[in-house]
Enzyme design. Structure first.
Site, PDB file in Angstrom:
ATOM      1  N   GLY B 136      38.194  34.691  35.435  1.00 38.35           N
ATOM      2  CA  GLY B 136      37.067  35.616  35.322  1.00 38.35           C
ATOM      3  C   GLY B 136      35.889  34.902  34.713  1.00 38.35           C
ATOM      4  N   THR B 139      36.434  32.349  29.617  1.00 35.53           N
ATOM      5  CA  THR B 139      36.162  32.254  28.177  1.00 35.53           C
ATOM      6  C   THR B 139      37.420  32.201  27.320  1.00 35.53           C
ATOM      7  OG1 THR B 139      36.062  34.654  27.911  1.00 35.53           O
ATOM      8  CG2 THR B 139      33.997  33.532  28.457  1.00 35.53           C
ATOM      9  N   SER B 140      38.572  32.073  27.937  1.00 31.45           N
ATOM     10  CA  SER B 140      39.804  32.051  27.137  1.00 31.45           C
ATOM     11  C   SER B 140      39.744  30.952  26.078  1.00 31.45           C
ATOM     12  CB  SER B 140      41.026  31.821  28.032  1.00 31.45           C
ATOM     13  OG  SER B 140      42.175  31.654  27.215  1.00 31.45           O
ATOM     14  N   GLU B 267      47.793  39.017  31.482  1.00 36.08           N
ATOM     15  CA  GLU B 267      47.219  37.666  31.552  1.00 36.08           C
ATOM     16  C   GLU B 267      47.438  36.964  32.891  1.00 36.08           C
ATOM     17  OE1 GLU B 267      47.828  35.294  28.029  1.00 36.08           O
ATOM     18  OE2 GLU B 267      48.008  37.034  26.732  1.00 36.08           O
ATOM     19  N   GLY B 268      47.314  37.738  33.949  1.00 42.44           N
ATOM     20  CA  GLY B 268      47.411  37.150  35.278  1.00 42.44           C
ATOM     21  C   GLY B 268      48.822  36.790  35.703  1.00 42.44           C
ATOM     22  N   ALA B 269      49.807  37.096  34.882  1.00 38.34           N
ATOM     23  CA  ALA B 269      51.179  36.692  35.203  1.00 38.34           C
ATOM     24  C   ALA B 269      51.953  37.771  35.953  1.00 38.34           C
ATOM     25  CB  ALA B 269      51.925  36.331  33.916  1.00 38.34           C
ATOM     26  N   TYR B 458      40.216  37.795  11.017  1.00 38.87           N
ATOM     27  CA  TYR B 458      39.652  36.775  11.898  1.00 38.87           C
ATOM     28  C   TYR B 458      39.206  35.607  11.033  1.00 38.87           C
ATOM     29  CZ  TYR B 458      37.008  34.922  15.884  1.00 38.87           C
ATOM     30  OH  TYR B 458      36.546  34.155  16.924  1.00 38.87           O
TER      31      TYR B 458
END
Lengths: 539, 539
Positions: B136, B139-140, B267-269, B458
């Protein structure tokens, strides 16, 4: 175990000490005028009339189960097995009046004391290839706890009632861990000692359990304020044939798919939920209930939608359609006298739909804005009385089914949900389908769970019970309604009753054939020999 | 395709037209005094220095892919393949400065035009056993789009940038259907024409896509008000090797496990997300930002917790720890002059933690109660200025990493979440672990996502980049931090960055070995030959 057989077996929902349901002569006469002549049903069959086959549980399996849970906690008397032979669906109620219909009865009932014993029970059942039906409050209305054997030779009911502890409270994180067999009122009692509430109040509240809520993806009457049960689940502990499984370490995560959502709604087919970590909230200092009348269903739905989309929902938000409103007011006597009718007529409300709101604690701060929105939408404030009347009777619906059935009324409830733009279509479709099968039944409907993007619809249908073929009558109507819901994926096959046996044929219309295959694959991973709740959600 | 190679390849996060990141001499001197001497890094390698192997995509597969998407949309020039060879993790940035490190490069890039073409591309890839990496915004930061081949001989990147349409808006239900390749700013632009906003604003906002948000279970800076991305997803459409899969027919359902939560975070898997139906909200009429100083991290966390548990969170709620606050104020110059320091000293705030709140539209109604709570907790209102400063720079963090790396700074971010009662433990553990590996790095931390039961943490870590073994330096620190998080399941391995390659080793500590097996089983059901995003989330 404290309830008598009469109490639990005969479809009696009423907890001990509570009023048993009955219908007054006036109510019966009114109902008969509305839906037609009624022929009283056969009574609930006496014990002796129910042929309970001998337990088919192999002796060795029984002995090993007794080793795990103690001999007193493996029950194979007909009485004990009958007691957990099913839930409280209309079919379950019918079966109890017609023993010849072949009620499936489990081969034994096993009562483990804790999560470890549950795990070891599963190991025994895997070793002996015995099916396992997890059993909480036994309140399923969709056949979720029917003692089906599937491809197994024997099946045991795993009654979780001894898993009745509050395990821990984390007052900083607002999380409590409850064992799966804790009933909702006991959960509230134990939590309130710590100043907390769960706020999960479905109609099955009096009997249903924490594990059952998670397993069926339950939604309570206060879902607008407290969320659905899935929103409350912080973590889950399951026993599976492949070992224990714990899920949930943080309030939210991006560590792949959220597998808690696979455990929630798994209906005993992917594991036996033994503990649930739930988000709790401080007990609200105040509760305030009130009622409004809105002119017409469409306008009522529009107002509830606006409340939802503007963040102004009351914790309890419940809108009845014209027919449900009329019945409530008729039975309460307030419609017949005409006083209310005339008052509403003057205010321009010709087709009143009752809107009940319940504000808990801080949420009352939204009330002023909500009132403004409701007034500008033509809602007429009635008084707290109809809201309090609803509150008093809000767990009574299930109890009344037996009284209605005694009188010869076929009574069924069904529920669905969809997006706001399709609420009207779904409402019309379901009613048309039910009328197509049942002639001119009394159909009542309400919205009791509203979201920004849509809402639930809950239908109650009453029609004279067929004396020749009551099961066929129900099946045809249920099929028609389910098809009306699932055709074109217009709504979900269940908003909070779950899948069980009754909705299983429609599941793939909703989640796709691939969805069914993914569930089956997940099941093979955790339950390779298929002992868990055979023949239901995952086939 | 509009971005130049210089732009996308060189780890440049900055969209065209926006300011490129740089570090002033003053900032560099300050940083060097704090973390130690810096040795400027090798520059980003020129194209010519990167050895791109010839495409291993079989000719027949290439021809069939070209039939599906058109010849112009199968790219196999080194330049195009390099451009989508990975994401923007620290390792990705290092690799671009050290071509010898063996950057995995896909064999081709395929650009389908619509969901049907995506489906057909998968069919071709199944037939020729070609791996597929959905892509996409690229940016991962955890290796989620690294072009790993897994057990395949060749791999293509499936770039979704042509799936850039707003498919439909349902203004009644507040639902919009967006194609997966729509970038966040474009989504907002298209939705605003209908009066709506998504309100999803992660740091990757400028480049990231709708499909990526769903695939990674993203959370935006305004998650306290608008929810995490998963809360916005009403429905998902996926292409899978076993056919199309559509999920989501109602706002909520009890039709078994909610499989949307298996698609979200997949995640696309488990499929290529091609469309997402999202809940949208009316564009707020007002936005109001302000800042407070709270004395000490523990007290600050306590106040955010109380805001969350009393339903008083601002849409954006962000609390920086003492070090992050000091750096912000130092770099802004306002700390050095001492004016602010003295003012806060008078008010009893010796260890200031900056709290930024952003109120959108109706949510401002909660502000009065929130202010009361904050004041009684000792928070000192500063002014809107620090909040506006944060707003201006809020997408700048990722851009600055290149400038820092140029200067010789190893910079990494990592994020986790846990329940409130464990926030202190998790905070201490991660900092101790990082110090154990890195000596005395600058560690900054903030809470930017708060829930009733817990919050995210974070961390940003800066230390002089090792010149001898920068990859090993990062790996040791990352490993130490991940172990600190996942040991004893004290926190989640990722709150919103996802799993990718970097977090995969820690996933089973969180979801159990059974969880891993369930994911693998689900994958076999939808992707039997394992072509989808090999070597990452599901191995």
């Amino acid at each position: 175990m404290t309830d008598s057989l009469d109490h639990r077996l005969r479809g009696a929902w009423t907890p001990e000490g509570a009023d048993a349901a009955h219908l007054t002569d006036r109510e019966l006469r009114w109902l008969s005028r509305r839906i037609g002549d009624l022929t009283p049903s056969d009574p609930v069959a006496p014990d002796s009339a129910i042929a309970v086959p001998p337990s088919g549980l192999p002796g060795e399996a029984r002995a090993r189960l007794a080793e795990v849970v103690g001999p007193r906690h493996v029950l194979d008397e007909p009485r004990d097995r009958l007691e957990r032979s099913g839930g409280l669906s209309y079919l379950d109620l019918l079966r109890r009046r017609n023993p010849a219909s072949g009620m499936p009865v489990p081969d034994a009932v096993v009562l483990p004391a804790d999560p470890d014993q549950v795990q070891r029970v599963l190991e025994v059942c895997v070793a002996h290839d015995v099916g396992v039906v997890p059993f909480g409050g036994g309140t399923s209305v969709v056949g979720g706890v029917t003692a089906l054997k599937g491809d197994k030779d024997s099946v045991v009911v795993l009654d979780l009632e001894r898993l009745n502890r509050l395990v821990s409270v984390d007052p900083v994180s607002h999380i409590a861990v409850l064992q799966a067999g804790v009933r909702a009122p006991d959960a509230e009692r134990m939590l309130s000692a710590h100043g907390f509430t769960l706020g999960h109040v479905p109609q099955s509240y009096e009997r249903a359990t924490i594990g059952g809520f998670a397993a069926t993806r339950s939604a309570g009457q206060a879902s607008s304020g407290y969320g659905r049960f899935e929103d409350m689940v912080s973590g889950v502990r399951l026993a599976t044939p492949r070992g224990e499984w714990r899920l949930g370490v943080a309030p939210a995560s991006a560590a792949g798919p959220d597998l808690r959502h696979l455990a929630i709604g798994s209906e005993g087919a992917l594991g036996v939920i033994t503990e649930v970590a739930v988000r709790v909230r401080p007990v609200p200092e105040t509760e305030h209930y009130e009622a409004f009348a809105v002119d017409g269903w469409e306008r009522g739905c529009g107002l509830v939608r606006q409340l939802a989309q503007r963040g102004l929902l009351a914790d309890i938000t419940r809108l009845s359609d014209v027919d449900e409103t009329r019945v409530s007011l008729h039975l309460a006597g307030s419609w017949k006298t005409g006083v209310l009718r005339r008052y509403l007529g003057v205010r321009g409300v010709g087709e009143p739909c009752l809107l009940v709101l319940g504000w808990h604690g801080e949420s009352a701060k939204r009330r002023k804005d909500a009132m403004r929105l409701l007034r500008s939408g033509g809602a007429v404030w009635l008084s707290p009385a109809p809201a309090h009347a609803w509150l008093r009777g809000r767990f009574g619906g299930p109890r009344q089914r037996d009284a209605l059935l005694d009188a010869g009324v076929c009574v069924e409830t069904l529920e669905t949900a969809t997006h706001w733009s399709k609420i009207g279509t779904l409402y019309d479709r379901v009613r048309t389908a039910l009328r197509g099968e049942l002639g001119d039944p009394l159909i009542m409907c309400h919205v009791s769970h509203a979201y920004e993007t849509g809402a639930s619809l809950y239908f109650t249908v009453l029609t004279p019970r067929s004396t020749r073929d009551p099961v066929g009558q129900w099946q045809r109507a249920k099929t028609a309604a389910c098809e009306a819901i699932s055709d074109d994926r217009v709504g979900t096959i269940s908003h909070h009753h779950a899948v069980g046996v009754d909705h299983a044929p429609y599941l793939e219309a909703e989640i796709g054939q691939l969805g069914g295959e993914v569930l089956a694959a997940a099941k093979r991973a955790v339950d390779p020999t298929g002992i868990l709740n055979p023949g239901k959600l995952i086939r």
